[in-house]
Design an enzyme around this catalytic site. Structure first.
Site, PDB file in Angstrom:
ATOM      1  N   ASN A   8       1.758   4.223   6.742  1.00 14.57           N
ATOM      2  CA  ASN A   8       1.026   3.723   5.596  1.00 14.57           C
ATOM      3  C   ASN A   8       1.191   4.640   4.381  1.00 14.57           C
ATOM      4  OD1 ASN A   8      -0.766   2.630   3.783  1.00 14.57           O
ATOM      5  ND2 ASN A   8      -2.398   2.304   5.266  1.00 14.57           N
ATOM      6  N   ASP A   9       0.557   5.793   4.404  1.00 11.95           N
ATOM      7  CA  ASP A   9       0.591   6.667   3.228  1.00 11.95           C
ATOM      8  C   ASP A   9       2.014   7.094   2.844  1.00 11.95           C
ATOM      9  OD1 ASP A   9      -2.158   6.534   3.049  1.00 11.95           O
ATOM     10  OD2 ASP A   9      -2.463   8.299   4.311  1.00 11.95           O
ATOM     11  N   VAL A  10       2.895   7.272   3.840  1.00 14.39           N
ATOM     12  CA  VAL A  10       4.241   7.773   3.527  1.00 14.39           C
ATOM     13  C   VAL A  10       5.138   6.700   2.904  1.00 14.39           C
ATOM     14  CG1 VAL A  10       4.198   9.587   5.279  1.00 14.39           C
ATOM     15  CG2 VAL A  10       5.123   7.342   5.869  1.00 14.39           C
ATOM     16  N   ALA A  58      -5.262   8.852   3.907  1.00 17.68           N
ATOM     17  CA  ALA A  58      -5.687   9.183   2.546  1.00 17.68           C
ATOM     18  C   ALA A  58      -6.834   8.292   2.080  1.00 17.68           C
ATOM     19  CB  ALA A  58      -4.508   9.071   1.587  1.00 17.68           C
TER      20      ALA A  58
END
Lengths: 475, 109
Positions: free
Chosen positions: A401-403, A442
């Site tokens: 997700n965040d990456v 995050a």
């Protein structure tokens, strides 16, 4: 004379350890390197047993047997998905062992010093400082690692625990530790005050390790494990100062350096400073909720079923898989490899894009995919794969997700702004296999999910990938 | 408190015997050596490198062996026993699990 021989044997052990570590950092030589390091350790331990001389071996043998049994069981039973927990646990044990050595030496001195006086008058200030440093670093490595272990294992929430005034509390505990150490070195002149000071230093350092790691979120565990790895090495080097043993100093500082290198790599991969990771409380309420971050929900998400996805894959020429932590949780590494192999047989070019902080410890994703027999030539690093996404037909994001969040590129007020990401949104089509639209570590929305060329495939990663393979076979 | 700390740190430097100085020299040089030896590790090896280095940090076992040597049951001996058990777990488990991982990297499809 025999003293010279033991010194030379230690030197030999240290040299073999260094060679082993050197080879451990190259793909082809790594396995031999690890075996070489183990040999170096054997030389060192054998030398120490000779140097100790003829003693009552009861405790020594008992300790070696218990440790070996536990070590063998842990090393053979552990799932590759749980490697971060195991490394955290081992870091803690290493730190604890160093602290225990220092404590044991201290109590042994108390026991045998007969006529009681101050420890630094009797043994020297530098020796006292080494003992205290060994206790402090070892003890905080122990509790810090245990918290990291519990966060990784889910025994404790991965969310940052932010105590009110935590910087003040941490500062006071640290000063208290130093005060106990200072009193021990300068004032304590009876067995009871000395013991009290040693217990105080130990207890406060244990508390400090716990306090320092609870505010750090689950996503930052790769950094924390690397740093604690470094600490466990430094603690071993400190016991080398206590026991005047060069081998301990050398090997401890090597580990200290390697842990620091990995810490730096991890921080760079998240575009954050070490100070920000350690003291920032990232992912907690105080950082999320900004204009570019926060959770506002989604409006235009396009969903897609596994059989539709299979039909798109059928007509594609190049596919890049982007595995994330969710892949590890779902144990989907074998399912992803089966799909990849099937595509390859049909002449599709298949690659895996590996973000440096994918997984929960440095290099974790590589290990998981290697376990599933994915050839490591297909694992491409972020900087090499990013230019290729615009020529890629389908990018398949599995549990990441965040990456892959494009906010990192241009939303200056987002908590992840500046973090290097995988440019999956540039592929012609992007599949995102995910359980739900819930945010990553995050705690922010991901505009990728709403992008023009994105298709969400909801479900358990393993189930979805297996279904896609099955549908492809039937096409 | 502050002046005490200062005095004692001066005292350390002034009273530093040759063994402390040579040990500090070895420490600093070994840290530099570590940085040189381990630069440019491919990401594939980050996890095995860490668990291998982790096993090496169990070298504190060498120190622990000196702590459990007398017959009398004292606090020092019991702490020494625990130190040996913990450090051995770290060493044996660390090297074995690293080997297990690296074996996977080596195998052919």
């Amino acid at each position: 004379m025999s003293d010279n021989i033991t010194q030379i044997a230690y030197l030999l052990g240290a040299a073999i350890l260094i060679l082993g570590l050197k080879r451990l950092s190259g793909v082809k030589t790594a396995r031999r390197g690890n075996q070489l390091a183990a040999l170096g350790m054997l030389v060192a331990v054998a030398t120490a047993l000779v140097e100790v001389g003829k003693i009552d071996y009861g405790y020594v043998i008992a300790g070696l047997v218990v440790g070996t049994l536990v070590g063998v069981v842990l090393a053979t039973r552990v799932q590759m998905t749980s490697m971060p927990e195991l490394v955290a646990l081992f870091n803690g044990l290493g730190g604890a062992a160093s602290a225990l050595v220092a404590l044991s030496v201290m109590f042994d001195w108390l026991n045998t010093s007969g006529e009681m006086n101050n420890v630094s008058d009797s043994m020297g200030v530098s020796w006292t400082i080494s003992v205290v440093a060994s206790i402090i670093i070892g003890a905080l490595t122990l509790t810090g690692s245990l918290v990291a272990y519990m966060k990784l294992d889910g025994k404790m929430s991965g969310n940052p625990v932010l105590l009110p005034g935590r910087h003040v509390i941490n500062g006071l505990v640290f000063l208290g530790t130093l005060a106990c150490a200072g009193y021990l070195g300068s004032q304590a002149d009876s067995a009871s005050t000395t013991t009290l000071c040693v217990v105080g230093v130990t207890a406060l350092s244990l508390a400090l390790g716990w306090l320092l790691v609870i505010p750090i979120g689950g996503a930052d565990m790769p950094v924390v494990i690397s740093l604690l790895n470094s600490y466990s090495g430094i603690a071993a080097a400190m016991t080398g100062f206590v026991l005047h043993n060069n081998l301990l100093i050398i090997s401890g500082s090597l580990v200290g350096a390697s842990g620091l290198i990995l810490t730096r790599i991890m921080c760079k991969a998240m575009n954050r400073s070490l100070a920000n990771v350690l003291f920032g409380g990232f992912g907690a309420e105080e950082t999320s909720g900004g204009g570019g971050g926060g959770q506002k929900g989604y409006t235009t998400v396009k969903e897609c079923a596994p059989d539709e996805a299979a039909a798109i894959l059928e007509s594609s020429g190049s596919v890049v898989f982007v595995p994330g932590y969710g892949l590890a949780v779902a144990q989907a590494q074998h399912a992803i490899r089966e799909l990849a192999e099937f595509l390859e047989e049909k002449g599709v070019s298949v690659k895996y894009a590996i973000h440096p902080v994918a997984g929960r410890m440095p290099g974790h994703m590589n290990v998981l995919l290697a376990e599933a027999n994915v050839p490591y030539e297909q694992l491409i690093e972020m900087d090499d794969i990013n230019p290729e996404f615009k020529n890629t037909d389908v990018a398949i994001v599995v549990g990441a997700n965040d990456v892959v969040n494009p906010l990192a590129r241009n939303a200056t007020d987002s908590p992840i702004y500046g973090m290097p990401i995988l440019d999956v949104d540039q592929a012609r089509t992007t599949f995102i296999i995910k359980r739900s639209l819930s945010p990553g570590f995050a705690g922010i929305d991901n505009p990728l999910f709403e992008a023009e060329n994105s298709l969400m495939i909801f479900g358990d990663a393993k189930g979805v990938l297996e279904q896609m393979t099955k549908d492809l076979r039937e096409l | 408190m502050m002046s005490e700390a200062l005095t004692s740190s001066f005292f350390v430097l002034a009273s530093a015997d040759t063994s402390l100085l040579s040990e500090l020299t070895i420490f600093v040089l070994a840290v530099f050596l570590g940085f040189e030896v381990i630069t440019k590790v491919p990401p594939t090896l980050h996890t095995p490198l860490m668990s291998g280095a982790n096993a090496i940090s169990g070298v504190t076992l060498v120190g622990a062996l000196f702590c459990a040597q007398t017959h009398n049951v004292t606090l020092a001996n019991i702490l020494g026993f625990l130190a040996i058990a913990f450090a051995t777990t770290n060493v044996v488990g660390g090297f074995m699990v690293t080997d297990r991982m690296l074996r996977m990297f080596g195998k052919k499809r």
